[in-house]
Write an enzyme that holds these catalytic residues in place. Structure first.
Site, short mmCIF file in Angstrom:
data_model
loop_
_atom_site.label_atom_id
_atom_site.label_comp_id
_atom_site.label_asym_id
_atom_site.label_seq_id
_atom_site.Cartn_x
_atom_site.Cartn_y
_atom_site.Cartn_z
N ASN A 1 5.22 7.05 0.56
CA ASN A 1 4.54 7.21 1.91
C ASN A 1 3.95 6.54 1.56
O ASN A 1 2.53 6.23 0.82
CB ASN A 1 3.80 8.34 1.08
CG ASN A 1 3.11 8.89 1.41
OD1 ASN A 1 2.66 8.91 3.03
ND2 ASN A 1 2.37 10.71 1.23
N TRP A 2 3.60 6.36 2.73
CA TRP A 2 2.50 4.70 2.84
C TRP A 2 1.08 4.96 3.54
O TRP A 2 0.25 3.78 3.94
CB TRP A 2 3.21 3.85 4.44
CG TRP A 2 4.22 2.69 3.68
CD1 TRP A 2 4.91 3.07 2.13
CD2 TRP A 2 5.43 1.21 4.57
NE1 TRP A 2 5.74 2.24 2.31
CE2 TRP A 2 5.77 1.25 3.22
CE3 TRP A 2 4.87 1.33 5.34
CZ2 TRP A 2 7.31 0.76 3.32
CZ3 TRP A 2 6.06 -0.20 5.94
CH2 TRP A 2 7.16 0.16 4.85
N LYS A 3 0.85 6.17 3.62
CA LYS A 3 -0.32 7.26 4.26
C LYS A 3 -1.22 6.58 5.02
O LYS A 3 -0.16 5.94 5.65
CB LYS A 3 -1.02 7.51 2.83
CG LYS A 3 -0.53 7.92 1.34
CD LYS A 3 -1.55 7.77 0.62
CE LYS A 3 -0.39 8.40 -1.12
NZ LYS A 3 -1.22 9.22 -1.62
N HIS B 1 2.14 17.37 2.69
CA HIS B 1 1.25 16.63 1.39
C HIS B 1 0.11 17.34 0.95
O HIS B 1 -0.54 17.82 1.59
CB HIS B 1 1.33 15.02 1.87
CG HIS B 1 0.69 14.52 0.72
ND1 HIS B 1 -0.21 14.39 0.21
CD2 HIS B 1 1.85 13.59 0.29
CE1 HIS B 1 -0.42 13.23 -0.89
NE2 HIS B 1 1.29 12.97 -0.49
N GLU C 1 -2.85 15.69 0.60
CA GLU C 1 -3.60 15.01 1.45
C GLU C 1 -3.68 15.76 2.35
O GLU C 1 -5.57 16.27 2.88
CB GLU C 1 -3.81 13.96 1.18
CG GLU C 1 -3.94 12.79 0.10
CD GLU C 1 -3.49 11.69 -0.03
OE1 GLU C 1 -2.45 11.02 0.72
OE2 GLU C 1 -2.81 11.00 -0.90
N GLU D 1 4.64 17.34 -6.42
CA GLU D 1 3.47 16.27 -6.44
C GLU D 1 2.76 17.18 -7.18
O GLU D 1 1.29 17.96 -7.04
CB GLU D 1 2.96 15.93 -5.50
CG GLU D 1 4.06 15.48 -4.59
CD GLU D 1 4.16 14.40 -3.71
OE1 GLU D 1 4.33 12.53 -4.03
OE2 GLU D 1 3.30 14.28 -2.99
N GLY E 1 -2.03 8.93 -6.79
CA GLY E 1 -2.93 8.38 -7.04
C GLY E 1 -4.01 7.98 -7.68
O GLY E 1 -4.77 7.15 -7.96
N SER F 1 1.99 9.00 -9.56
CA SER F 1 1.56 7.41 -9.43
C SER F 1 2.94 7.25 -10.59
O SER F 1 3.21 6.50 -11.75
CB SER F 1 0.66 7.66 -11.16
OG SER F 1 -0.39 7.92 -10.52
N GLY G 1 3.54 6.79 -3.79
CA GLY G 1 2.27 6.60 -2.63
C GLY G 1 2.14 4.86 -2.94
O GLY G 1 2.96 4.04 -2.31
N GLY G 2 1.56 5.24 -3.44
CA GLY G 2 0.67 2.94 -3.99
C GLY G 2 1.87 2.43 -4.33
O GLY G 2 1.72 1.33 -3.48
C1 PEP Z 1 2.10 10.54 -2.29
O1 PEP Z 1 0.88 9.92 -1.56
O2 PEP Z 1 3.06 11.64 -2.74
C2 PEP Z 1 2.16 9.98 -4.06
C3 PEP Z 1 2.82 10.29 -5.53
O3 PEP Z 1 0.72 8.84 -4.64
P1 PEP Z 1 1.22 7.40 -5.54
O4 PEP Z 1 2.92 7.98 -6.04
O5 PEP Z 1 0.00 6.49 -5.56
O6 PEP Z 1 0.74 8.22 -6.98
#
Ligand code: PEP
Length: 255
Positions: free
Chosen positions: A10-12, A97, A99, A169, A175, A215, A236-237
């Site tokens: 997920n590049w957000k 998600h 967010e 999640e 994050g 994470s 994500g990151g």
């Molecule tokens: C996400 O955005 O779905 C996520 C899990 O982010 P991260 O891996 O950065 O925690």
């Protein structure tokens, strides 16, 4: 039942179109032989079509990060429909998600509508669920996730469950660098599968792929993938860099 893992990035709200293409092509060359899993990336809307075109012929699939809850088209300024995502080359879409739930007040009812829209457009929705830290500390994690699953899937039938993916999640792990332990994740995944089993039957539950997100990094992915009910990761990151993400794709080499 053997379920093919999915490693999704997920590049957000990161990367220009040019940066998205560069990362996607780098990832393509690093993962061309990743037949053990499905690889998915979710770039920003503005990059979807270009990335999809540039990845044509590769096995990397493209996901939208969100879609409209309304019609295929209409007077909904600023919205993008599931049909439009499919038209741009997406095969999947992330729905609910945390967010979106946190910053844009997405409710389970809205998530339920979006799931239907995604399925109608022929996309595979990735339904995200997960509790906040306050909810976990209050002993409500199981109840919150159970209602997110039940309410989010309330308009679906058992056959629909064969065309969706779920992602657990925990909000406190996204994050933050503080991933859930594999034991916590496994117990929540088992809960999700049992909720699905009770509502939609055991066949639907057994084939459902449930991704862990929060994470995930190259050095912890293997510990999650060793768990019985964890069928992949939503990253994500660590998905923003092709080299790092490809290490997660090849999770079996990270032990
Ligand atoms: C996400 O955005 O779905 C996520 C899990 O982010 P991260 O891996 O950065 O925690």
């Amino acid at each position: 039942m053997k379920r093919k893992p999915i490693i999704a990035g997920n590049w957000k709200m990161f990367k220009t179109v040019a940066q998205s293409v560069t990362t996607a092509l780098d990832l393509k060359s690093r993962t061309y032989n990743a037949n053990h899993c499905e690889v998915l990336i979710a770039p920003v809307f503005t990059a979807l079509k270009t990335v999809a075109d540039r990845l044509e012929g590769s096995q990397i699939r493209i996901a939208g990060q969100n879609c409209a809850a309304e019609a295929a088209e209409g007077a909904f300024t600023g919205e993008i429909s599931a049909e439009m995502l499919a038209d741009a080359g997406c095969t999947h879409v992330i729905i609910g998600h945390s967010e979106r739930r946190q910053y844009y007040n997405e409710t389970n009812a809205l998530v339920a509508k979006k799931l239907v829209r995604a399925l109608t457009a022929g996309l595979i929705p990735i339904l995200c669920v997960g509790e906040t830290l306050a909810e976990r500390d209050a002993g409500q994690a199981e109840a919150v996730v159970t209602s997110q699953v039940l309410e989010g899937t309330r308009s679906l039938t058992a056959p629909d469950l064969f065309r969706i993916v779920a992602a657990y999640e925990p909000v406190w792990a996204i994050g933050t660098g503080r991933a859930a332990t594999p034991e916590i994740a496994q117990s929540m995944h088992r809960l999700i599968r049992s909720v699905v089993q009770e509502k939609f039957g055991s066949e639907a539950a057994q084939q459902l792929r449930i991704l862990y997100g929060g994470s995930v990094k190259p050095d912890n992915i293997a510990s999650f993938m060793n768990e019985a009910d964890i069928d992949g990761a939503l990253v994500g990151g660590a998905s923003l860099d092709a080299e790092t993400f490809s290490k997660i794709v090849f999770f079996h080499n990270q032990n």
